[in-house]
Scaffold this motif. Structure first.
Motif, PDB file in Angstrom:
ATOM      1  N   ARG A 113       0.859  -1.192   0.000  1.00  0.00           N
ATOM      2  CA  ARG A 113       0.000   0.000   0.000  1.00  0.00           C
ATOM      3  C   ARG A 113       0.893   1.239   0.000  1.00  0.00           C
ATOM      4  N   LYS A 114       0.675   2.090  -0.989  1.00  0.00           N
ATOM      5  CA  LYS A 114       1.336   3.403  -1.058  1.00  0.00           C
ATOM      6  C   LYS A 114       2.846   3.328  -0.858  1.00  0.00           C
ATOM      7  N   HIS A 206      -0.872   3.041  -4.949  1.00  0.00           N
ATOM      8  CA  HIS A 206      -1.490   4.306  -4.557  1.00  0.00           C
ATOM      9  C   HIS A 206      -2.971   4.340  -4.919  1.00  0.00           C
ATOM     10  N   THR A 208      -4.889   1.193  -4.910  1.00  0.00           N
ATOM     11  CA  THR A 208      -5.552   0.130  -4.192  1.00  0.00           C
ATOM     12  C   THR A 208      -4.507  -0.623  -3.363  1.00  0.00           C
ATOM     13  N   THR A 209      -4.966  -1.556  -2.547  1.00  0.00           N
ATOM     14  CA  THR A 209      -4.031  -2.373  -1.781  1.00  0.00           C
ATOM     15  C   THR A 209      -3.736  -3.636  -2.575  1.00  0.00           C
TER      16      THR A 209
END
Lengths: 250, 118
Positions: A113-114, A206, A208-209
């Motif tokens: 994630r991100k 950025h 979705t997971t």
């Protein structure tokens, strides 16, 4: 290590691949010769599968598109679309512009994630090969490939196996090619990707997971060839695998 | 069938919708399931005020036609979920709010739009 999913005695089983001895090692210790394997798509049930369009500079040039799109062209695939190594793909009678698309597939290994692009490769568990066939006369919008082109039953061969990421130190330096009945129809390199694997992982993370088992089909290089029923189509990526598919009349 | 609220970021170009704008985390709310029921229109309310309403007559393919057309090239399995389409005049949301989606005969869907965590 290479991991494959096969059909064996009434169920599907993940195995490891011993290419030197031409054997598959099953979890119960038994062995299956590679030549006898019934290959299933090495796809985790429930995985999200993302696919890139227009992600190779040479292919974009060939089709007359800008070298880099403002937003990456991403579409998703359902599980119905996949078929394993040495499987059959139906070629519709009116699909005269059906062409093979050899693609490197990155398999996510960790919840992601991100993250920054620099961290992208650390999230990859391994790689496999896909042939993301397109049927050009069914394509209604290049910028959003429709399900009739990209989500057809058994029209995305994938496999034969997943190679551990540790065995592929640089995913942007792999030769790739496709042959149809032995003749080379696509030849390229993952070096020509517009967004590389690390950048794609970061970009998607950025939005979705990403979960273990999720896949990214990273796009295809130049070479547009129209296939016929009866063709044997082989997509090969250096150090990853050689994926065979047989086209049959739908 | 059930109601869905498919939240998408605004597209730069209607004809070039980027998937990344449409598949964001938790951006598809689904309501409770109910038996098949003929639906005429769907209404969306923001904090009690109707901000959008559309008639299913506007669909290019009705649900039965859509299932039939899709089944010509892909196998639909029990449990697969099919979103039947979005009208092109969907409203724009600019702040945190309570959202309610309603259609007579289907369980009402309520959700809340919140600022994304960094």
């Amino acid at each position: 290590m290479k991991r494959a999913r096969i059909y064996h005695r009434g169920r599907d089983v993940w195995t490891t691949v011993d290419e030197e001895r031409r054997l598959l090692n099953l979890p119960d210790g038994s062995l299956v010769p590679l030549a006898d394997a019934l290959w299933l798509p090495p796809v985790t049930s429930g995985a999200a599968v993302y696919a890139l369009g227009l992600n190779f500079s040479d292919h974009n040039k060939e089709l007359g598109f800008a070298p880099k799109l403002e937003n990456p062209l991403i579409f998703m695939k359902g599980a119905n679309a996949f078929v394993g190594h040495e499987g059959e793909t139906p070629r519709p009678a009116d699909g005269n512009q059906m062409h093979p698309e050899c693609e490197l597939v990155a398999v996510i290994g960790k919840l992601t994630r991100k993250i920054a692009p620099e961290e992208g490769l650390s999230r990859i568990a391994g790689y496999t090969v896909a042939n993301d066939y397109a049927i050009r006369e069914y394509l209604e919008n290049f910028y959003r490939p429709n399900a009739r082109v990209k989500n057809r039953d058994a029209t995305t061969p994938i496999g034969p196996w997943i190679v551990d990421a540790a065995l592929v130190p640089d995913p942007q330096a792999l030769a790739m090619h496709t042959t149809v009945n032995g003749a080379v129809v696509q030849q390229g390199s993952t070096a020509d990707m517009i967004m590389g694997v690390a950048e794609l992982v970061s970009y998607l993370s950025h939005v979705t997971t990403l979960m273990p088992g999720d896949m990214i089909l990273t796009g295809t290089p130049q070479g547009v060839h129209f296939c016929d029923p009866g063709d044997t189509v082989v997509c090969e990526i250096e150090g990853v695998g050689r994926l065979t598919n047989y086209l049959v009349t739908a | 069938m059930c109601l869905a609220l498919d939240l998408s970021l605004q597209q730069v170009d209607y004809y070039r919708p980027a998937t990344a704008q449409a598949i964001r985390e938790s951006s598809l709310a689904l309501g409770d399931w109910a038996a098949l029921f003929p639906i005429d229109a769907i209404s969306t309310q923001m904090s009690g005020r109707e901000i959008h309403s559309w008639c299913l007559e506007r669909l290019h393919r009705n649900p039965a036609q859509l299932v039939s057309d899709l089944s010509t090239f892909m196998t639909l399995r029990a449990g697969d979920v099919l979103l039947i389409g979005l009208p092109g005049d969907a409203p724009i949301l600019s702040e945190e709010c309570e959202l309610t989606v309603m259609a007579p005969g289907l369980p009402t869907l309520k959700t809340r739009l919140v600022e994304e965590q960094a």
